[in-house]
Design a protein around this motif. Structure first.
Motif, short mmCIF file in Angstrom:
data_model
loop_
_atom_site.label_atom_id
_atom_site.label_comp_id
_atom_site.label_asym_id
_atom_site.label_seq_id
_atom_site.Cartn_x
_atom_site.Cartn_y
_atom_site.Cartn_z
N LYS A 5 21.48 -9.12 94.58
CA LYS A 5 20.57 -8.61 95.60
C LYS A 5 19.48 -9.64 95.89
O LYS A 5 18.85 -10.15 94.97
CB LYS A 5 19.94 -7.29 95.15
N SER A 39 11.03 2.70 104.01
CA SER A 39 11.97 1.58 103.91
C SER A 39 11.68 0.73 102.68
O SER A 39 12.61 0.37 101.93
CB SER A 39 11.90 0.71 105.17
N THR A 177 16.57 -2.15 106.71
CA THR A 177 16.79 -1.49 105.43
C THR A 177 18.12 -0.75 105.41
O THR A 177 18.89 -0.87 104.45
CB THR A 177 15.62 -0.54 105.11
N LEU A 178 18.41 -0.01 106.46
CA LEU A 178 19.70 0.70 106.53
C LEU A 178 20.86 -0.28 106.43
O LEU A 178 21.82 -0.04 105.69
CB LEU A 178 19.80 1.51 107.83
N ASP A 179 20.78 -1.36 107.15
CA ASP A 179 21.84 -2.38 107.13
C ASP A 179 21.98 -2.99 105.74
O ASP A 179 23.08 -3.15 105.21
CB ASP A 179 21.54 -3.45 108.18
N THR A 180 20.86 -3.31 105.14
CA THR A 180 20.86 -3.96 103.82
C THR A 180 21.36 -3.02 102.74
O THR A 180 22.16 -3.42 101.89
CB THR A 180 19.45 -4.48 103.50
N LEU A 181 20.92 -1.78 102.76
CA LEU A 181 21.39 -0.83 101.76
C LEU A 181 22.90 -0.61 101.88
O LEU A 181 23.60 -0.49 100.87
CB LEU A 181 20.64 0.50 101.89
N PHE A 182 23.41 -0.60 103.11
CA PHE A 182 24.85 -0.46 103.33
C PHE A 182 25.61 -1.67 102.75
O PHE A 182 26.64 -1.51 102.10
CB PHE A 182 25.13 -0.30 104.83
N LYS A 183 25.08 -2.88 103.00
CA LYS A 183 25.75 -4.10 102.52
C LYS A 183 25.80 -4.19 101.01
O LYS A 183 26.73 -4.77 100.45
CB LYS A 183 25.02 -5.34 103.05
N TYR A 184 24.79 -3.69 100.34
CA TYR A 184 24.67 -3.88 98.89
C TYR A 184 24.88 -2.60 98.10
O TYR A 184 24.49 -2.52 96.94
CB TYR A 184 23.30 -4.49 98.55
N GLN A 185 25.52 -1.60 98.70
CA GLN A 185 25.74 -0.34 97.96
C GLN A 185 26.81 -0.48 96.90
O GLN A 185 27.65 -1.31 96.93
CB GLN A 185 26.06 0.80 98.91
#
Length: 185
Positions: A5, A39, A177-185
């Protein structure tokens, strides 16, 4: 893509809170942009280290004191903590544009201080610098960070400037934040 991350570096005025051409000078004038506090908390709760990196030349100009700045940062920190998150650290530059310091963005002194604190080099350790101005992104690029422009604050004007480097664009910190959380889930 690596699973490590990235460290998240946020400009303050125009990214986290509303900006003002007359400067954010008082605790009451410091007002978060909708979604920004949640966020930061969401990123923190997901395991991202979030730092704030902010030019505060209003101190050098005599518009407000370091004590007032600390109260603004305390308010911001408490709001994030109330949402269950944590700001890992805050770096600020109190100097004016003519003070010739090493910390005022677009120079990268504040980011270098974070690297030193974490004992990392952002040319090897992933980091993302999120800002609403060219100088925010330039400071991050200078230290090997990926650059993200948000369209809040001065971002809508900034998106049309000639940058000379790649950057991603999001409507606001919440969209990033939404994009990043999706990428690193």
């Amino acid at each position: 893509m690596t699973n490590e991350k990235p460290i998240i570096l946020l400009d303050r005025d125009g990214v986290i809170n509303y900006d003002s051409d007359q400067y954010v000078k008082t605790l009451n004038e410091w007002q978060p942009i909708p979604g920004s506090i949640k966020s930061i908390a969401a990123l923190s709760k997901a395991g991202f280290q979030v730092y704030v990196v902010t030019n505060q030349s209003g101190i050098a100009r005599g518009y407000y004191t370091i004590d007032t700045l600390h109260k603004m940062h305390e308010k911001m920190t408490q709001l994030v903590e109330a949402e269950g998150g944590k700001i890992a650290g805050i770096q600020y530059c109190p100097h004016g544009p003519d003070d010739n310091c090493d910390c005022r963005k677009p120079k990268s002194g504040m980011i270098e201080a974070i690297e030193k604190e974490l004992r990392v080099d952002f040319n090897q350790t992933p980091a993302i610098m999120i800002g609403d101005s060219k100088r925010d992104l330039e400071a991050g690029i200078a230290r090997g960070c990926k650059a993200v422009l948000v369209l809040t604050g001065k971002g809508r004007e900034t998106q049309y400037k000639d940058m000379g480097f790649h950057f991603n664009v999001f409507t606001d910190l919440a969209a990033f934040t939404l994009d990043t959380l999706f990428k690193y889930q």
